[in-house]
Scaffold this active site. Structure first.
Site, PDB file in Angstrom:
ATOM      1  CG  HIS A 135      -0.374   0.301   2.513  1.00 14.20           C
ATOM      2  ND1 HIS A 135       0.019  -0.683   3.395  1.00 14.20           N
ATOM      3  CD2 HIS A 135      -0.098   1.475   3.130  1.00 14.20           C
ATOM      4  CE1 HIS A 135       0.492  -0.128   4.492  1.00 14.20           C
ATOM      5  NE2 HIS A 135       0.442   1.185   4.356  1.00 14.20           N
ATOM      6  CG  ASP A 165       0.193  -4.008   2.928  1.00 13.76           C
ATOM      7  OD1 ASP A 165       0.292  -3.413   1.840  1.00 13.76           O
ATOM      8  OD2 ASP A 165       0.219  -3.428   4.026  1.00 13.76           O
ATOM      9  N   GLY A 234       3.548   6.395   8.171  1.00 14.52           N
ATOM     10  CA  GLY A 234       4.910   6.577   7.688  1.00 14.52           C
ATOM     11  C   GLY A 234       5.829   5.454   8.122  1.00 14.52           C
ATOM     12  CG  ASN A 235       6.617   3.816  12.095  1.00 16.02           C
ATOM     13  OD1 ASN A 235       6.087   4.589  12.884  1.00 16.02           O
ATOM     14  ND2 ASN A 235       7.920   3.555  12.122  1.00 16.02           N
ATOM     15  CB  SER A 236       3.455   1.798   5.982  1.00 11.57           C
ATOM     16  OG  SER A 236       2.233   1.913   6.621  1.00 11.57           O
ATOM     17  N   GLY A 292     -11.350 -24.196  -4.048  1.00  9.77           N
ATOM     18  CA  GLY A 292     -12.715 -23.898  -4.480  1.00  9.77           C
ATOM     19  C   GLY A 292     -13.793 -24.189  -3.459  1.00  9.77           C
ATOM     20  CB  VAL A 293     -14.204 -25.046  -0.131  1.00 10.28           C
ATOM     21  CG1 VAL A 293     -14.161 -26.417  -0.757  1.00 10.28           C
ATOM     22  CG2 VAL A 293     -12.879 -24.712   0.551  1.00 10.28           C
ATOM     23  CB  ILE A 295     -14.212 -22.358   4.907  1.00 10.65           C
ATOM     24  CG1 ILE A 295     -13.269 -21.150   4.790  1.00 10.65           C
ATOM     25  CG2 ILE A 295     -13.771 -23.487   4.011  1.00 10.65           C
ATOM     26  CD1 ILE A 295     -11.845 -21.441   5.196  1.00 10.65           C
TER      27      ILE A 295
END
Length: 495
Positions: A135, A165, A234-236, A292-293, A295
């Site tokens: 991001h 991410d 900003g720590n991202s 393909g389930v 849950i």
């Protein structure tokens, strides 16, 4: 009586009318065991950790990331700023440019590059590969990386994976100080960790705290590390570092009501991030497995009712047509307990294990179905675009109806051959009416009952036979399909 003169620190003991030196008295006493002569052990006092060496060791590997985007003349800066502010509160790490409103230009020039946000990252190889959050670089037209020695480079985005991410960018430089990667299995709740990043654009800011929890479920594919390290916008993308100077996570999210730090931060486990970054560097994308389930969680009441014992596994609420799960024989209502021998404690464990499996791999599912476990062999497919929803099933006249289920509050009828074909079912009965216990459990007209009390329902006759043998003193588990989804409900029968 013990005396202390406060000057010579001479201890004496009064015995009767005389005074003896303490040493003389001790000489008259029987010898005590050596252990008894030792003073009680003082409690262990641990000093607070010193992070200075870690900062010197890891600091040069942490970078500041600025992103730019081209803004057309059709959109004013005010609109852009408002959008950034919304994104700021939605996901931290993209702060609004810190300029007084009156100082902002009223209209940008066509295709002028405007500051978009500030984040962090860290060097994972000496030849210029940098890891950060997806991001941070998402939507950027230009990415600028600044090292601690103030050298600045224009970076190119190698790849970004929004599901985890994680993103990797590359700068043209060599001999860079790369971080050391830690072992997540050694990370313990309560141990000290440190973060380095650029909160609010303040470069090379160091904060510290402890690991608050591991395996925290906040995402589809990631069990996050929760800490109380001060993380802010900003720590991202910055590293989470243990006391050995190893990176154990990527700072990614915060829990906040104000947009700032409130004592809860989340980091992406580094082992998951490295797996993603390796694929991004090799192919520019991440390949994930799927079966393909759909849950859901297994509740305590359902687990006890169907004989599972404890709430565990992933409840299959739907099986997509033509998928590996359908081909392997997985059915709605199954509870997947293991994937390739690895236990599924929570429903969220399954997509992580399947997603990390290479498409084309033959794997084994252990499922619990109507009171017994069975092994199913399944070939993993690759994640693809969502399948379009099926057309709704047209209603047809039922073949046979029954009110024998009044003990459950149900009136049911057989499914027509066309309905079974459309729904891809071998059996089951349709709910024509639901009252009393069934209505309280949430059943309604049009639902399909697939099983009652762990017994498969093939039609009205089998439904009647099962109901006739029910123990009315206990809640009855009923496997119900509604549309594309199936789930268990508990009905308390009338007596």
């Amino acid at each position: 009586m013990l005396l202390h003169d406060g000057v010579k620190s001479k201890l004496q003991v009064r015995v009767g009318a005389g005074v003896l030196a303490l040493g003389s008295v001790l000489a008259l006493l029987p010898a005590a065991p050596a252990a008894a002569q030792l003073a009680p052990a003082a409690p262990v006092v641990r000093a607070l950790p010193d992070f200075t060496d870690l900062v010197e060791q890891v600091g040069p590997s942490v970078v500041n990331i600025r992103t730019l985007e081209k803004v057309s003349a059709r959109s004013g800066v005010e609109d852009s700023a408002d959008e950034q502010m919304r994104e700021f509160f939605k996901r931290f790490g993209i702060p609004m440019p810190n300029m007084p409103r009156q100082q902002r230009p009223q209209r940008p020039q066509p295709d002028e590059e405007q500051p978009r946000g500030v984040g962090s990252g860290f060097i994972i190889s000496p030849d210029g590969y940098v890891m950060t959050n997806a991001h941070v670089v998402d939507g950027a037209d230009e990415v600028m990386v600044t090292l601690t020695d103030k050298r600045e480079f224009k970076a190119r985005i190698i790849g970004a994976d929004k599901r985890t991410d994680v993103a990797v960018v590359k700068i043209d430089a060599t001999g860079l100080p790369a971080v050391k990667i830690g072992d997540l299995s050694r990370l313990k709740v309560g141990e000290w960790v440190m973060a380095i990043g650029s909160p609010f654009g303040l470069e090379n800011t160091v904060t510290a705290g402890i690991v608050s929890a591991k395996q925290r479920d906040t995402g589809d594919y990631l069990p996050f590390i929760q800490t109380d390290v001060a993380i802010n916008p900003g720590n991202s993308g910055g590293p989470l570092i243990n006391m050995r100077g190893e990176v154990v996570g990527i700072n990614s999210q915060i829990y906040s009501r104000s947009g700032g730090f409130m004592g809860i931060s989340f980091s992406i486990p580094i082992d998951e991030a490295i797996n993603v970054s390796d694929q991004l560097r090799q192919t520019g994308r991440v390949s994930r497995g799927r079966i393909g389930v759909q849950i859901g969680q297994v509740t305590k009441d359902v687990a006890e009712s169907i004989g599972l014992g404890k709430p565990q596994g992933a409840l299959v609420s739907g099986v997509e047509s033509g998928t590996p799960a359908e081909k392997a024989g997985v059915e709605a209502g199954d509870i997947i307990l293991k994937f390739d021998g690895k236990a599924i404690e929570r429903a969220s464990d399954l997509p992580r294990l399947v997603g990390n499996t290479k498409p084309g791999t033959k794997s084994t599912l252990t499922v619990f179905r109507r009171g017994a476990t069975r092994e199913l062999v399944i070939t993993i497919a690759e994640v693809e675009a969502d399948q379009p929803a099926r057309k709704p099933v047209e209603k047809e006249e039922p073949q046979q109806s029954s009110s024998a289920g009044k003990v459950l509050g149900l009136t049911v009828s057989d499914l027509t051959a066309a309905q079974k074909k459309e729904l891809k079912l071998k059996g089951g009965v349709r709910v024509d009416a639901a009252v009393e216990g069934a209505a309280r459990a949430g059943l309604r007209e049009g639902d399909i009952i697939l099983a009652v009390a762990n017994n498969e329902v093939t039609g009205v006759k089998s439904f009647e036979a099962i109901v006739a043998k029910l123990d009315r003193s206990k809640p009855i588990n009923v496997l119900v399909r509604r549309g594309e989804w199936a789930q268990y409900v508990l009905i308390r029968p009338s007596r």
